[in-house]
Design a protein around this motif. Structure first.
Motif, PDB file in Angstrom:
ATOM      1  N   ARG A 107     -49.164 -31.266  43.671  1.00 24.65           N
ATOM      2  CA  ARG A 107     -49.486 -29.950  43.874  1.00 24.65           C
ATOM      3  C   ARG A 107     -48.159 -29.382  44.325  1.00 24.65           C
ATOM      4  O   ARG A 107     -47.226 -29.859  45.128  1.00 24.65           O
ATOM      5  CB  ARG A 107     -50.764 -29.738  44.697  1.00 24.65           C
ATOM      6  CG  ARG A 107     -51.989 -30.241  44.270  1.00 24.65           C
ATOM      7  CD  ARG A 107     -52.966 -30.153  45.403  1.00 24.65           C
ATOM      8  NE  ARG A 107     -54.400 -30.795  44.749  1.00 24.65           N
ATOM      9  CZ  ARG A 107     -55.442 -29.866  44.354  1.00 24.65           C
ATOM     10  NH1 ARG A 107     -55.162 -28.522  44.596  1.00 24.65           N
ATOM     11  NH2 ARG A 107     -56.323 -30.390  43.854  1.00 24.65           N
ATOM     12  N   CYS A 108     -48.299 -27.932  44.613  1.00 16.51           N
ATOM     13  CA  CYS A 108     -47.061 -27.316  44.965  1.00 16.51           C
ATOM     14  C   CYS A 108     -46.886 -27.387  46.748  1.00 16.51           C
ATOM     15  O   CYS A 108     -47.822 -27.671  47.240  1.00 16.51           O
ATOM     16  CB  CYS A 108     -47.021 -25.664  44.798  1.00 16.51           C
ATOM     17  SG  CYS A 108     -48.507 -24.880  45.667  1.00 16.51           S
ATOM     18  N   TYR A 111     -46.216 -23.861  50.627  1.00 12.72           N
ATOM     19  CA  TYR A 111     -46.537 -22.436  50.222  1.00 12.72           C
ATOM     20  C   TYR A 111     -46.554 -21.473  51.436  1.00 12.72           C
ATOM     21  O   TYR A 111     -47.011 -21.701  52.446  1.00 12.72           O
ATOM     22  CB  TYR A 111     -47.878 -22.617  49.778  1.00 12.72           C
ATOM     23  CG  TYR A 111     -48.529 -21.345  49.288  1.00 12.72           C
ATOM     24  CD1 TYR A 111     -48.742 -20.997  47.904  1.00 12.72           C
ATOM     25  CD2 TYR A 111     -49.419 -20.452  49.797  1.00 12.72           C
ATOM     26  CE1 TYR A 111     -49.126 -19.838  47.378  1.00 12.72           C
ATOM     27  CE2 TYR A 111     -49.839 -19.134  49.334  1.00 12.72           C
ATOM     28  CZ  TYR A 111     -49.682 -18.804  48.099  1.00 12.72           C
ATOM     29  OH  TYR A 111     -49.971 -17.824  47.604  1.00 12.72           O
ATOM     30  N   SER A 158     -42.594 -24.323  46.449  1.00 10.89           N
ATOM     31  CA  SER A 158     -41.843 -25.245  45.576  1.00 10.89           C
ATOM     32  C   SER A 158     -42.969 -25.983  44.737  1.00 10.89           C
ATOM     33  O   SER A 158     -43.925 -26.495  45.129  1.00 10.89           O
ATOM     34  CB  SER A 158     -40.743 -26.265  46.159  1.00 10.89           C
ATOM     35  OG  SER A 158     -41.621 -27.040  47.294  1.00 10.89           O
ATOM     36  N   TYR A 159     -42.400 -26.808  43.648  1.00 13.09           N
ATOM     37  CA  TYR A 159     -43.296 -27.355  42.668  1.00 13.09           C
ATOM     38  C   TYR A 159     -42.400 -28.123  41.750  1.00 13.09           C
ATOM     39  O   TYR A 159     -41.202 -27.899  41.547  1.00 13.09           O
ATOM     40  CB  TYR A 159     -44.337 -26.517  41.678  1.00 13.09           C
ATOM     41  CG  TYR A 159     -43.528 -25.499  40.803  1.00 13.09           C
ATOM     42  CD1 TYR A 159     -43.501 -26.025  39.471  1.00 13.09           C
ATOM     43  CD2 TYR A 159     -42.995 -24.104  41.295  1.00 13.09           C
ATOM     44  CE1 TYR A 159     -43.067 -24.908  38.457  1.00 13.09           C
ATOM     45  CE2 TYR A 159     -42.404 -23.375  40.344  1.00 13.09           C
ATOM     46  CZ  TYR A 159     -42.422 -23.808  39.032  1.00 13.09           C
ATOM     47  OH  TYR A 159     -41.860 -22.830  38.195  1.00 13.09           O
ATOM     48  N   ALA A 184     -50.712 -20.954  41.662  1.00 12.16           N
ATOM     49  CA  ALA A 184     -51.012 -21.453  42.931  1.00 12.16           C
ATOM     50  C   ALA A 184     -52.413 -21.138  43.564  1.00 12.16           C
ATOM     51  O   ALA A 184     -52.644 -20.731  44.714  1.00 12.16           O
ATOM     52  CB  ALA A 184     -50.105 -21.151  44.222  1.00 12.16           C
ATOM     53  N   PRO A 322     -47.598 -23.619  38.671  1.00 15.10           N
ATOM     54  CA  PRO A 322     -48.826 -24.217  39.098  1.00 15.10           C
ATOM     55  C   PRO A 322     -50.007 -23.252  39.171  1.00 15.10           C
ATOM     56  O   PRO A 322     -49.818 -22.186  39.630  1.00 15.10           O
ATOM     57  CB  PRO A 322     -48.451 -24.977  40.208  1.00 15.10           C
ATOM     58  CG  PRO A 322     -47.488 -24.367  41.011  1.00 15.10           C
ATOM     59  CD  PRO A 322     -46.517 -23.574  40.055  1.00 15.10           C
ATOM     60  N   ARG A 325     -53.138 -24.902  44.133  1.00 14.06           N
ATOM     61  CA  ARG A 325     -52.319 -25.021  45.337  1.00 14.06           C
ATOM     62  C   ARG A 325     -52.451 -26.434  45.932  1.00 14.06           C
ATOM     63  O   ARG A 325     -53.558 -26.908  45.921  1.00 14.06           O
ATOM     64  CB  ARG A 325     -52.659 -23.971  46.324  1.00 14.06           C
ATOM     65  CG  ARG A 325     -51.661 -23.965  47.415  1.00 14.06           C
ATOM     66  CD  ARG A 325     -52.092 -22.747  48.569  1.00 14.06           C
ATOM     67  NE  ARG A 325     -52.219 -21.469  47.970  1.00 14.06           N
ATOM     68  CZ  ARG A 325     -52.859 -20.570  48.543  1.00 14.06           C
ATOM     69  NH1 ARG A 325     -53.272 -20.688  49.925  1.00 14.06           N
ATOM     70  NH2 ARG A 325     -53.027 -19.212  47.927  1.00 14.06           N
TER      71      ARG A 325
END
Length: 325
Positions: A107-108, A111, A158-159, A184, A322, A325
């Motif tokens: 997952r990201c 955040y 970020s992802y 997200a 993505p 989240r």
């Protein structure tokens, strides 16, 4: 040639809501394997513990030296995020994260969503006791100008993706989403999100024997969100109209009953007016631009606007943003 290592000891150091720290002592058969062995250690973002899951924030390696058994000893300190703060106990498909989870299914991370503002030109004003805006013009109907603050949201995270085209991503900076999208975990209408900045870092991880296992890109993205979309209303004003395939200046004169008339010079001369003069204040134009906007019952021009987005709408599919989240 495979590197032969052995875990000699494991020590818990500390734990808080934000950080979990532990140390490992490992030994290698050969000191010459040290550099390659360090390159094989888990990278930032990898899951190190499970149930609860914690992810590596940083690590440090301290060489202890050669022991009586001839093996070379090192101490590794791992610093992980707190279990409750972890953003990736499951992958994007909802499956538990484990050592075999590819990084691009994570997952990201990191955040953040913060308030932001933008200075823009006002086109409407809310009068006392009225909840609906009226055009921002003076009592004579002439457009006024004033700066107003528009509330936005600055979103960053970020992802990971398996394959990524940096050149295409760079070309998309400054664009807005062409179609409705989910990013997200948040659903956005078309033209609601602007891509402020995007960067990519190529990450490579080896397996326990030093062979490549994961190769992917870590993407850092910054978005600017306008809940009302990036469409703006711009005053549709000017001192020229479009007639006969060209632009013609707007003139004004007084007719026989004392009312002010507007039109091009041909109509002014045809009316036989003696006080013909060019307009000096900008006039609202019709949507077609071939005449001035009509006047209301109180003699004020009916405002018209050009509504649109100054940033290019684009297809963001290639960014692989993505959805969860």
């Amino acid at each position: 040639m495979a590197i032969r290592d052995k875990v000699e000891g494991l020590e818990f150091v500390s734990a808080t809501d934000d950080e979990y720290v532990f140390k490992e002592v490992r030994s290698l058969e050969n000191y010459d394997d040290l550099s390659r062995y360090i390159s094989m250690l888990p990278k930032k973002g990898r899951a190190l513990t499970y149930n609860p899951t914690r992810f590596l924030k940083s690590k440090s390696v301290n060489a202890i030296g050669t022991g009586d058994d001839g093996r070379f000893y090192i101490e590794i300190t791992y610093r992980c995020g707190g279990a409750e703060a972890s953003e990736r106990t499951t992958d994007v498909d909802g499956n538990p994260v484990d050592p075999d989870t590819p990084p691009w299914l994570y997952r990201c991370e990191n955040y953040q969503s913060d308030g932001a503002t933008e200075e823009t030109t006002a086109t409407g004003i809310y009068l006392p006791d009225f909840d609906a805006p009226v055009p921002f013009v003076n009592t004579a109907g002439v457009p006024l100008q004033a700066a107003t603050t528009r509330n936005l949201r600055a979103v960053s995270f970020s992802y990971n993706v398996r394959d990524f085209s940096e050149s295409v991503a760079l070309a998309l900076c400054g664009t807005v989403n062409r179609s409705p999208t989910v990013i997200a975990g948040v659903a956005y209408p078309a033209r609601c999100v602007k891509l402020e900045n995007i960067g990519a870092t190529l990450e490579e991880e080896n397996d326990a024997e030093g062979y490549p296992r994961w190769r992917y890109h870590k993407i850092n993205v910054e978005l600017l969100v306008d809940p009302l979309t990036w469409n703006r209303d711009y005053l549709n004003v000017g001192n020229h109209v479009r007639l006969g395939g060209g632009l013609r200046r707007i003139w004004q004169w007084t007719d026989a009953d004392g009312s002010t008339q507007y039109g091009d010079l041909y109509n002014a001369n045809k009316a036989g007016a003696e006080d013909v003069e060019e307009t000096t204040e900008p006039m609202f134009l019709t949507p077609e631009g071939d005449n001035i906007s009509p006047f209301d019952a109180e003699g004020r021009q009916i405002p018209t606007y050009i509504t649109g987005c100054l940033s290019r709408p684009a297809d963001w599919t290639i960014l692989q943003l993505p959805q969860v989240r």
